[in-house]
Design a protein around this motif. Structure first.
Motif, mmCIF file in Angstrom:
data_model
loop_
_atom_site.group_PDB
_atom_site.id
_atom_site.type_symbol
_atom_site.label_atom_id
_atom_site.label_comp_id
_atom_site.label_asym_id
_atom_site.label_seq_id
_atom_site.Cartn_x
_atom_site.Cartn_y
_atom_site.Cartn_z
ATOM 1 N N THR A 188 26.470 18.391 72.811
ATOM 2 C CA THR A 188 27.926 18.344 72.957
ATOM 3 C C THR A 188 28.586 19.472 72.168
ATOM 4 O OG1 THR A 188 27.809 15.948 73.225
ATOM 5 C CG2 THR A 188 29.958 16.887 72.662
ATOM 6 N N LEU A 189 28.056 19.723 70.976
ATOM 7 C CA LEU A 189 28.585 20.785 70.120
ATOM 8 C C LEU A 189 28.422 22.154 70.780
ATOM 9 C CD1 LEU A 189 29.831 21.021 67.243
ATOM 10 C CD2 LEU A 189 27.529 21.567 66.413
ATOM 11 N N LEU A 190 27.290 22.348 71.469
ATOM 12 C CA LEU A 190 26.984 23.648 72.079
ATOM 13 C C LEU A 190 27.548 23.805 73.490
ATOM 14 C CD1 LEU A 190 23.241 23.998 70.977
ATOM 15 C CD2 LEU A 190 25.225 25.145 69.980
ATOM 16 N N LYS A 191 28.201 22.779 73.978
ATOM 17 C CA LYS A 191 28.694 22.796 75.349
ATOM 18 C C LYS A 191 29.473 24.057 75.715
ATOM 19 C CE LYS A 191 32.348 20.618 78.014
ATOM 20 N NZ LYS A 191 33.297 19.508 78.105
ATOM 21 N N PRO A 192 30.430 24.515 74.889
ATOM 22 C CA PRO A 192 31.228 25.687 75.304
ATOM 23 C C PRO A 192 30.413 26.957 75.512
ATOM 24 C CG PRO A 192 32.286 24.513 73.491
ATOM 25 C CD PRO A 192 30.901 23.958 73.610
ATOM 26 N N ILE A 193 29.281 27.069 74.839
ATOM 27 C CA ILE A 193 28.496 28.299 74.975
ATOM 28 C C ILE A 193 27.203 28.071 75.749
ATOM 29 C CG2 ILE A 193 29.458 29.375 72.909
ATOM 30 C CD1 ILE A 193 26.859 28.552 71.439
ATOM 31 N N PHE A 194 27.129 26.951 76.469
ATOM 32 C CA PHE A 194 25.918 26.668 77.254
ATOM 33 C C PHE A 194 25.529 27.822 78.182
ATOM 34 C CE2 PHE A 194 23.592 25.252 80.910
ATOM 35 C CZ PHE A 194 22.639 24.397 80.400
ATOM 36 N N PRO A 195 26.460 28.365 78.971
ATOM 37 C CA PRO A 195 26.072 29.460 79.877
ATOM 38 C C PRO A 195 25.499 30.672 79.161
ATOM 39 C CG PRO A 195 28.215 28.575 80.475
ATOM 40 C CD PRO A 195 27.879 28.012 79.128
ATOM 41 N N LEU A 196 25.893 30.891 77.903
ATOM 42 C CA LEU A 196 25.372 32.018 77.145
ATOM 43 C C LEU A 196 23.993 31.705 76.561
ATOM 44 C CD1 LEU A 196 28.618 33.057 75.212
ATOM 45 C CD2 LEU A 196 27.624 34.158 77.229
ATOM 46 N N GLN A 197 23.800 30.461 76.120
ATOM 47 C CA GLN A 197 22.519 30.083 75.515
ATOM 48 C C GLN A 197 21.436 29.859 76.555
ATOM 49 O OE1 GLN A 197 22.776 26.868 72.574
ATOM 50 N NE2 GLN A 197 22.369 28.531 71.154
ATOM 51 N N TYR A 198 21.834 29.353 77.707
ATOM 52 C CA TYR A 198 20.857 29.025 78.748
ATOM 53 C C TYR A 198 21.279 29.653 80.073
ATOM 54 C CZ TYR A 198 19.588 25.665 75.182
ATOM 55 O OH TYR A 198 19.225 25.086 73.997
ATOM 56 N N PRO A 199 21.269 30.977 80.121
ATOM 57 C CA PRO A 199 21.799 31.681 81.297
ATOM 58 C C PRO A 199 20.995 31.436 82.568
ATOM 59 C CG PRO A 199 20.675 33.209 79.809
ATOM 60 C CD PRO A 199 20.791 31.913 79.078
ATOM 61 N N LYS A 200 19.698 31.227 82.447
ATOM 62 C CA LYS A 200 18.882 31.011 83.646
ATOM 63 C C LYS A 200 19.200 29.667 84.293
ATOM 64 C CE LYS A 200 16.555 34.827 82.984
ATOM 65 N NZ LYS A 200 16.707 35.987 83.884
ATOM 66 N N MET A 201 19.278 28.620 83.476
ATOM 67 C CA MET A 201 19.631 27.308 84.005
ATOM 68 C C MET A 201 21.027 27.322 84.623
ATOM 69 S SD MET A 201 18.136 24.884 80.971
ATOM 70 C CE MET A 201 19.080 23.466 81.473
ATOM 71 N N TRP A 202 21.944 28.027 83.971
ATOM 72 C CA TRP A 202 23.319 28.109 84.468
ATOM 73 C C TRP A 202 23.367 28.843 85.806
ATOM 74 C CZ3 TRP A 202 27.780 25.880 83.994
ATOM 75 C CH2 TRP A 202 28.949 26.530 84.406
ATOM 76 N N ALA A 203 22.612 29.936 85.901
ATOM 77 C CA ALA A 203 22.676 30.770 87.107
ATOM 78 C C ALA A 203 22.056 30.079 88.326
ATOM 79 C CB ALA A 203 21.973 32.104 86.853
ATOM 80 N N VAL A 204 21.087 29.191 88.118
ATOM 81 C CA VAL A 204 20.368 28.602 89.245
ATOM 82 C C VAL A 204 21.000 27.298 89.724
ATOM 83 C CG1 VAL A 204 18.732 27.103 87.987
ATOM 84 C CG2 VAL A 204 17.996 28.248 90.102
ATOM 85 N N ARG A 205 22.060 26.869 89.056
ATOM 86 C CA ARG A 205 22.574 25.526 89.295
ATOM 87 C C ARG A 205 22.962 25.264 90.754
ATOM 88 N NH1 ARG A 205 26.453 28.775 87.588
ATOM 89 N NH2 ARG A 205 28.635 28.517 88.261
#
Length: 546
Positions: A188-205
């Motif tokens: 929950t704390l890292l939610k705002p920067i999720f796309p930056l921390q996990y770019p591959k998971m974000w890109a494939v969604r």
């Protein structure tokens, strides 16, 4: 949505899709359990003894929850079973060819339940072997780099793209496993920067497997090989979730593929033992008929024999469609939820031929499992399977004796031939089949069997027909008969883009105390998927009770 902004809904979706790798927080489970009061106040009934139901029941029993598993078949396991023919001379594996559950999240689950050290594993010589026309290509065990090099040699014009695609698959898989064990608070704390921390998971969604391939490889034959494992997931590249393919295939490439000795039935039996060791019950030849509801919450299960088992929670390992259409009152859930369920498609089924051979082929046939592709491409291939075009569709052959000496009785071999099959080609036989009138059905079943044997002779094992001592076959109706799965589905609901990890149906249902724990729920099909479903559902139950 644009850029790196992430909505609450998207964050929750990605949290859910990463759940397949999430480790249980045992400190939290124990804290929840301590607040429950007497465990005997929480009787639970699990409908169905497939791996998802057995896993959930084993976790519940380990916590001292009184749990009873009801199974209509005479053995536990669902598709993770085996059967004998010729007085036990041949023992046929129902489903398993290879699984990556030895490593990763599923291995951790089996260790939690005290099962891992009691299982015996045989490493496959290769993750997969595919035959496309005259080309034969291996997916090597635990060596992605070797696969990249081999594919680069076969398709030199696509070498860079092939490397990029395989690396993308491995990175998505790696990010999922890195994200999974983090605490709920940290996520929950890292939610705002999720796309930056996990770019591959974000890109494939929002990408299909075809979309994922588009960024790297254009050659049709190279794409065919890279997506060759699609039949293991039940959809062609244009329909299959890219995330699902990447996590599953990445797991195979990194962790390897294994067979459970002596058969997959051993896993089912050990889970059953784990339940009974902790005081739970597994009742075979006991079919659930009705889930009893009182004021919007479950209160028990009535069996076909008329017995009523009180329950504070009911876990359905059965088809989600059967659960909500046949086992519950029509007003148990909203029309919106019912229509949502009906909008999801049951996965494809299969046709299997099991052969007991009168000679030993170990040492003379150099492969374990081979997928023979038709050459018409994955999309056309899938359509052929759906339509039941057995003369032209892809099929797979597994020679189990290649794995280790002693799989079969001396002087014999055990072979399986399988093709995916839609339900429609068999629907016309359904009414007669259920009534026990199987003449026309048997004729069609024999026709399919003969065609697959002939095609196996032509492509892989000349003279196969002369070696056959025992022959058995199963159809989508056979799958329905033994598992109760709607339309004989072998993967639960399809892993389509509207019902894959990101958007997959929740194992919590709108009925208080009713949960899903099967391939029909989250995260979906496959041995690892349904075991994880069992653990996820156990965690949800503990959260709701604690």
């Amino acid at each position: 949505m644009s850029g790196q902004q992430i909505s609450r809904r998207s964050f929750l979706s990605i949290t859910a899709m990463a759940g397949a790798a999430m480790a249980l927080d045992w400190n939290r489970i124990e804290a929840l359990a301590s607040g429950m009061g007497p465990k005997e106040d929480y009787p639970t009934v699990v409908i169905g003894a497939g791996l998802g139901g057995l896993c959930c029941a084993a976790y519940l029993a380990k916590q001292g929850i009184p749990v009873t598993v009801l199974e209509k078949h005479d053995i536990p396991g669902g598709y993770a079973t085996a059967f004998d023919r010729a007085g036990g001379k041949f023992s046929f594996e129902v489903s398993l060819e290879g699984t990556a559950i030895k490593g990763g999240a599923a291995g951790r689950m089996l260790r939690n339940l005290g099962i891992m050290d009691r299982l015996h594993w045989a490493a496959l010589p290769d993750v997969f072997r595919v035959k496309v026309g005259d080309r034969e290509i291996l997916f090597p065990q635990r060596d992605p780099e070797a696969f990249i090099r081999e594919m680069g040699k076969r398709f030199p014009q696509e070498a860079t793209g092939i490397r990029g695609f395989i690396q993308e698959v491995l990175d998505i898989c790696g990010e999922t496993y890195a994200y999974g064990p983090k605490s709920k608070f940290l996520k929950t704390l890292l939610k705002p920067i999720f796309p930056l921390q996990y770019p591959k998971m974000w890109a494939v969604r929002n990408k299909t497997l075809a979309n994922l391939l588009d960024a790297y490889v254009k050659d049709p034959e190279a794409r065919e090989v890279l997506s060759a494992m699609w039949p293991y997931y039940g959809l062609p590249p244009s329909k299959l979730s890219g995330f699902y393919y990447a996590v599953a295939t990445g797991g195979y490439l990194k962790n390897g593929s294994y067979y459970i000795k002596e058969r997959s039935q051993n896993l089912s039996d050990l889970l059953t033992e784990a339940i009974e060791r902790e005081g739970g019950k597994v009742c075979c030849e006991t079919e659930a008929k009705e889930i009893l509801i009182d004021q919007g919450a479950v209160k028990g299960v009535r069996t076909v024999a008329g017995d009523v088992l009180p329950a504070r929670a009911v876990v359905s390992n059965a088809s989600a469609l059967t659960t909500f259409q046949d086992m519950l009152p029509s007003n148990a859930v909203s029309e919106e939820y019912r229509q949502k369920l009906l909008s999801y498609r049951p996965s494809i089924s299969c046709f299997i031929v099991w052969l007991g051979l009168n000679r030993e082929l170990r040492g003379t046939v150099p492969w374990y499992a081979t997928g023979v592709r038709s050459g018409q491409g994955a999309e056309a291939d899938y359509r052929s399977c759906v339509k039941g075009e057995v003369e032209t569709c892809s099929f797979g052959v597994t020679l189990y004796d290649t794995l280790y000496k002693g799989y079969s009785s001396p002087g014999t071999s055990t072979l399986k031939i399988i093709c995916l099959s839609g339900y429609e080609p068999w629907r016309k036989f359904e009414a007669d089949y259920r009534a026990g009138n199987k003449g026309a059905y048997q004729t069609e079943k024999d026709r399919w069997t003969d065609i697959l044997i002939r095609r196996t002779e032509e492509h892989l094992i000349p003279g196969l027909r002369s070696m056959i001592e025992v022959k058995e076959a199963g159809t989508p109706l056979t799958c329905w008969r033994y598992t109760g799965n709607t339309q004989g589905a072998i993967y639960g609901f399809e892993q389509s883009m509207d019902n894959a990890f990101m958007n997959r149906i929740d194992n919590r249902t709108p009925v208080k105390g009713l949960y899903l724990s099967s391939a029909w729920g989250n995260p979906g099909g496959g041995y690892g998927g349904v075991l994880r479903a069992g653990e996820m559902t156990f965690q949800q139950i503990m959260e709701d009770w604690g």
